[in-house]
Scaffold this active site. Structure first.
Site, PDB file in Angstrom:
ATOM      1  N   LYS A 112      51.728  31.489  43.754  1.00  0.00           N
ATOM      2  CA  LYS A 112      50.649  30.888  42.961  1.00  0.00           C
ATOM      3  C   LYS A 112      51.192  30.057  41.810  1.00  0.00           C
ATOM      4  O   LYS A 112      50.653  29.003  41.496  1.00  0.00           O
ATOM      5  CB  LYS A 112      49.711  31.969  42.407  1.00  0.00           C
ATOM      6  CG  LYS A 112      48.764  32.543  43.449  1.00  0.00           C
ATOM      7  CD  LYS A 112      47.653  33.344  42.772  1.00  0.00           C
ATOM      8  CE  LYS A 112      46.871  34.161  43.780  1.00  0.00           C
ATOM      9  NZ  LYS A 112      45.886  35.035  43.119  1.00  0.00           N
ATOM     10  N   LYS A 195      48.118  32.538  56.986  1.00  0.00           N
ATOM     11  CA  LYS A 195      46.895  33.340  56.828  1.00  0.00           C
ATOM     12  C   LYS A 195      45.742  32.441  56.389  1.00  0.00           C
ATOM     13  O   LYS A 195      45.940  31.448  55.696  1.00  0.00           O
ATOM     14  CB  LYS A 195      47.118  34.469  55.824  1.00  0.00           C
ATOM     15  CG  LYS A 195      47.203  34.014  54.387  1.00  0.00           C
ATOM     16  CD  LYS A 195      47.136  35.166  53.396  1.00  0.00           C
ATOM     17  CE  LYS A 195      47.208  34.585  51.988  1.00  0.00           C
ATOM     18  NZ  LYS A 195      47.273  35.539  50.919  1.00  0.00           N
ATOM     19  N   LYS A 198      41.667  30.404  50.886  1.00  0.00           N
ATOM     20  CA  LYS A 198      41.026  29.276  50.210  1.00  0.00           C
ATOM     21  C   LYS A 198      42.019  28.195  49.853  1.00  0.00           C
ATOM     22  O   LYS A 198      41.738  27.017  49.929  1.00  0.00           O
ATOM     23  CB  LYS A 198      40.377  29.764  48.908  1.00  0.00           C
ATOM     24  CG  LYS A 198      39.035  30.378  49.085  1.00  0.00           C
ATOM     25  CD  LYS A 198      37.956  29.353  49.222  1.00  0.00           C
ATOM     26  CE  LYS A 198      36.922  29.730  50.169  1.00  0.00           C
ATOM     27  NZ  LYS A 198      35.795  30.473  50.018  1.00  0.00           N
TER      28      LYS A 198
HETATM   29  P1  TYM Z   1      41.405  38.736  47.187  1.00  0.00           P
HETATM   30  O1  TYM Z   1      40.168  38.527  46.387  1.00  0.00           O
HETATM   31  O2  TYM Z   1      42.363  37.604  47.291  1.00  0.00           O
HETATM   32  O3  TYM Z   1      41.032  39.167  48.653  1.00  0.00           O
HETATM   33  C1  TYM Z   1      40.138  40.227  48.927  1.00  0.00           C
HETATM   34  C2  TYM Z   1      40.629  41.005  50.134  1.00  0.00           C
HETATM   35  O4  TYM Z   1      40.705  40.152  51.293  1.00  0.00           O
HETATM   36  C3  TYM Z   1      41.957  40.346  51.937  1.00  0.00           C
HETATM   37  N1  TYM Z   1      42.342  39.102  52.642  1.00  0.00           N
HETATM   38  C4  TYM Z   1      42.712  39.025  53.938  1.00  0.00           C
HETATM   39  N2  TYM Z   1      42.832  39.968  54.887  1.00  0.00           N
HETATM   40  C5  TYM Z   1      43.208  39.558  56.122  1.00  0.00           C
HETATM   41  N3  TYM Z   1      43.462  38.269  56.442  1.00  0.00           N
HETATM   42  C6  TYM Z   1      43.358  37.284  55.521  1.00  0.00           C
HETATM   43  N4  TYM Z   1      43.602  36.018  55.848  1.00  0.00           N
HETATM   44  C7  TYM Z   1      42.967  37.656  54.196  1.00  0.00           C
HETATM   45  N5  TYM Z   1      42.763  36.946  53.048  1.00  0.00           N
HETATM   46  C8  TYM Z   1      42.378  37.846  52.112  1.00  0.00           C
HETATM   47  C9  TYM Z   1      42.912  40.677  50.811  1.00  0.00           C
HETATM   48  O5  TYM Z   1      44.063  41.329  51.289  1.00  0.00           O
HETATM   49  C10 TYM Z   1      42.051  41.562  49.933  1.00  0.00           C
HETATM   50  O6  TYM Z   1      42.093  42.904  50.376  1.00  0.00           O
HETATM   51  N6  TYM Z   1      44.487  41.241  44.153  1.00  0.00           N
HETATM   52  C11 TYM Z   1      43.327  41.391  45.000  1.00  0.00           C
HETATM   53  C12 TYM Z   1      42.097  41.935  44.297  1.00  0.00           C
HETATM   54  C13 TYM Z   1      42.288  43.218  43.564  1.00  0.00           C
HETATM   55  C14 TYM Z   1      42.441  44.509  44.145  1.00  0.00           C
HETATM   56  C15 TYM Z   1      42.512  45.418  43.058  1.00  0.00           C
HETATM   57  C16 TYM Z   1      42.528  44.972  45.462  1.00  0.00           C
HETATM   58  C17 TYM Z   1      42.275  43.392  42.219  1.00  0.00           C
HETATM   59  N7  TYM Z   1      42.420  44.708  41.910  1.00  0.00           N
HETATM   60  C18 TYM Z   1      42.663  46.779  43.286  1.00  0.00           C
HETATM   61  C19 TYM Z   1      42.688  46.337  45.655  1.00  0.00           C
HETATM   62  C20 TYM Z   1      42.767  47.236  44.585  1.00  0.00           C
HETATM   63  C21 TYM Z   1      42.957  40.029  45.559  1.00  0.00           C
HETATM   64  O7  TYM Z   1      43.267  39.016  44.985  1.00  0.00           O
HETATM   65  O8  TYM Z   1      42.177  40.041  46.670  1.00  0.00           O
END
Ligand code: TYM
Length: 332
Positions: A112, A195, A198
């Site tokens: 990022k 993957k 966005k």
């Molecule tokens: P975020 O908002 O980017 O994504 C939310 C969830 O979607 C999953 N994901 C995917 N899974 C499979 N294939 C894909 N192409 C794909 N793109 C996204 C992500 O793995 C995620 O589970 N850091 C985290 C948010 C967070 C969090 C937490 C998660 C903040 N605190 C505590 C768990 C526990 C994030 O940015 O997810």
């Protein structure tokens, strides 16, 4: 009941298919068997530049989508991260436990910050994973349902929980990642080597759940496959076809081998046409339900307030224990 916790960023507006299949779908299932805490991580969203009004709207939109996907506030605790101040407070303690080099090794930060330009990346983006550690440890979660891209952050959480426990005495549950192999990583429809996301995907390769269903059908029909014609699950040699099979299998509940059998001798076009229809049948009611929740912001907000109250009861207890363990003088 074992406890699960997870979070999703409100940044992007619509959830994409990777978010749903990789994470949210499991959240819905786990509320039946687990004591479940799910949140919209708005504090994480401000680690990159945001438009204030848009963030506010997108936070409600994320909550509405989670409800539309099937989260039931009677069976899980759904809340907004910033409504529970303990996240930032425990985040500070965790910052003070994390090595600079350790934080520097987080691959999501490296990706990022490279994208933003090293000077534009904030310290908040750097400590992002450590706030995530606090999110998880506050609730003493046993498992964290996420996609593959979050594995390293869960590893960091485990390391910090163990470090804290070793230094100050048993305090935190050491959580395990809950990552389903089949849907751990959903790929871009145009570039099945990366993957779905966005930022990385071309618009044509990204399925937004709230897009016009017709546009979604078109994207599915123009998904990249390969020059061969056999419909077979083979992620190495046939990543595009395999990704479509994974998506279809998950949305229909039909196993991949059964799908392979039913498409034997058929062309890619048949698979894509069927999947396009399945997708439309999935996103159309999802979109309607999301809108229904958005149309009643008062109910939505009060539901989130109740969730925050339930979450806070747990978070405050963990934070108090943590403060005491590290030697912060209690206020009388
Ligand atoms: P975020 O908002 O980017 O994504 C939310 C969830 O979607 C999953 N994901 C995917 N899974 C499979 N294939 C894909 N192409 C794909 N793109 C996204 C992500 O793995 C995620 O589970 N850091 C985290 C948010 C967070 C969090 C937490 C998660 C903040 N605190 C505590 C768990 C526990 C994030 O940015 O997810």
């Amino acid at each position: 009941r074992p406890r699960v916790l997870s979070g999703i960023q409100p940044t992007a507006g619509s959830f994409h298919l990777g978010n749903y299949l990789g994470a949210v779908r499991q959240w819905v299932a786990l509320q039946e068997s687990h004591d479940a805490f799910y949140m919209v991580v708005d504090l994480h969203a401000i680690t990159v530049p945001q438009e204030p009004a848009e963030l506010r709207a997108n936070t409600r939109l994320a909550a509405a989508q989670l409800l539309a996907a099937g989260l039931d506030p009677e069976r899980c605790t759904l809340f907004v991260q910033s409504h529970v101040p303990e996240h930032a407070q425990l985040g500070w303690v965790m910052n003070c436990l994390t090595g600079f080099g350790e934080a520097s090794r987080m691959t999501q930060f490296k990706d990022k910050s490279a994208k933003q330009g090293a000077d534009r990346a904030t310290v908040g983006l750097f400590t992002y994973p450590i706030l995530q550690v606090a999110d998880i440890l506050l609730y003493q979660a046993n498992e964290v349902p996420v996609g593959e891209d979050q594995r390293q952050h869960i590893e960091l959480t485990r390391d910090l929980a163990e470090r804290f426990n070793a230094r100050f005495g048993e305090t935190f549950t050491v959580p395990a990642p809950y990552i389903l192999k089949e849907t751990a990583k959903i790929y871009d429809l145009q570039d099945p080597g990366v993957k779905m996301s966005k930022s990385a995907s071309t618009p044509k390769g990204l399925i937004n759940l709230l897009d016009d269903p017709k546009a979604t059908a078109k994207k599915v029909k123009s998904a990249v496959t390969d020059t061969d014609t056999v419909i077979r699950f083979d992620p190495v040699d046939k990543p595009g076809v395999s990704n479509l099979l994974t998506i279809m299998s998950t949305l229909t509940g039909t196993s991949v081998p059964d799908l392979e059998r039913s498409y034997e001798g058929k062309m890619y076009g048949a698979l894509k046409t069927d999947l396009a229809e399945i997708m439309v049948d999935f996103v159309t009611p999802f979109k309607t339900r999301t809108q229904e929740y958005l149309d009643d912001p008062e109910t939505l907000d009060s539901l989130l307030a109740k969730g925050a109250e339930k979450a806070r009861a747990v978070a405050a207890e963990t934070l108090a224990q943590t403060y005491a363990k590290v030697g912060l003088l209690p206020a009388k």
